[in-house]
Design an enzyme around this catalytic site. Structure first.
Site, PDB file in Angstrom:
ATOM      1  N   CYS A  79       0.848  -1.204   0.000  1.00  0.00           N
ATOM      2  CA  CYS A  79       0.000   0.000   0.000  1.00  0.00           C
ATOM      3  C   CYS A  79       0.887   1.259   0.000  1.00  0.00           C
ATOM      4  CB  CYS A  79      -0.985  -0.025   1.161  1.00  0.00           C
ATOM      5  SG  CYS A  79      -2.324   1.183   0.974  1.00  0.00           S
ATOM      6  N   HIS A 181      -4.111  -4.554  -0.135  1.00  0.00           N
ATOM      7  CA  HIS A 181      -3.789  -5.074   1.198  1.00  0.00           C
ATOM      8  C   HIS A 181      -3.902  -6.593   1.184  1.00  0.00           C
ATOM      9  CE1 HIS A 181      -3.549  -1.347   3.587  1.00  0.00           C
ATOM     10  NE2 HIS A 181      -4.424  -0.877   2.715  1.00  0.00           N
ATOM     11  N   GLU A 183      -3.242  -8.646   3.545  1.00  0.00           N
ATOM     12  CA  GLU A 183      -3.759  -9.128   4.832  1.00  0.00           C
ATOM     13  C   GLU A 183      -5.277  -8.982   4.931  1.00  0.00           C
ATOM     14  OE1 GLU A 183      -3.208  -4.743   5.521  1.00  0.00           O
ATOM     15  OE2 GLU A 183      -2.220  -6.298   4.337  1.00  0.00           O
TER      16      GLU A 183
END
Length: 202
Positions: A79, A181, A183
């Site tokens: 990011c 992202h 995650e």
């Protein structure tokens, strides 16, 4: 050892948890001494480009990053960390990045709603072990108002489309960047973290 770089900008624990779910232990550290002993580095981040760059410099973390990249240690930017890999950003003025990959960070313009928040598809441009198991059209979770415009489009491993095509995954030598992202991107996001962990172990 994979070190997640703590420079006071964001989602460190969620990234660490993502790597743990992918099967890799990581260390979160703001100490340059830890960075220069790492086998792999992760530069995450949420927030403003200029402030992030200042924080990296103030703590001497940028010097440690340069030292490790020059040694061939894999570095993954996520990011904001992805954007910091490039030469400059237009976010709230002109700011100099790490300059590890030639290019600039520019804002979305036109009819699209800013920021882009949500799931978007990847268009794979070239094969690489970082994208093992990822298919053209797979979805990942994005949150950003600015995007990277590389000087050489050949660094793109994958792009996405939001009003126009933009860089979503890049690679130059041992430096990698992903705009989304991982995650927050469910199984496929964790797969990319796993792939990076395996690159570090090579």
């Amino acid at each position: 050892m994979i070190v997640i770089i703590d420079y006071g900008m964001g989602n460190l624990r969620s990234v660490q948890n993502g790597f743990a779910q992918a099967g890799f232990a990581t260390v979160v550290s703001a100490d340059p001494k830890d960075l220069v002993q790492a086998d792999g580095l992760v530069l995450p981040g949420v927030g403003a480009f200029g402030q992030a760059r200042e924080s990296l410099q103030a703590e001497g973390l940028d010097k440690a990053i340069y030292q490790q990249v020059a040694k061939g240690v894999p570095l993954l930017g996520i990011c904001l960390g992805h954007q910091l890999l490039f030469d400059s950003s237009e976010e709230m003025g002109e700011h100099r990045g790490l300059g590890l990959i030639p290019g600039e960070v520019v804002p979305f313009t036109g009819e699209v709603k800013v920021p882009q928040v949500g799931w978007n598809q990847l268009s794979i441009k070239r094969k690489h072990p970082l994208l093992n198991g990822i298919k053209d059209g797979d979805y990942f979770y994005f949150v950003h108002s600015y995007y990277v415009r590389p000087k050489d489009p050949a660094v793109n491993l994958a792009t996405a489309d939001y009003g126009s095509e933009f860089s979503a995954v890049v690679q130059k030598d041992n430096v990698f960047g992903i705009q989304f992202h991982p995650e927050k991107s469910s199984r496929l996001g964790l797969l990319i973290l796993k792939n990076f962990g395996e690159l570090v172990e090579c």
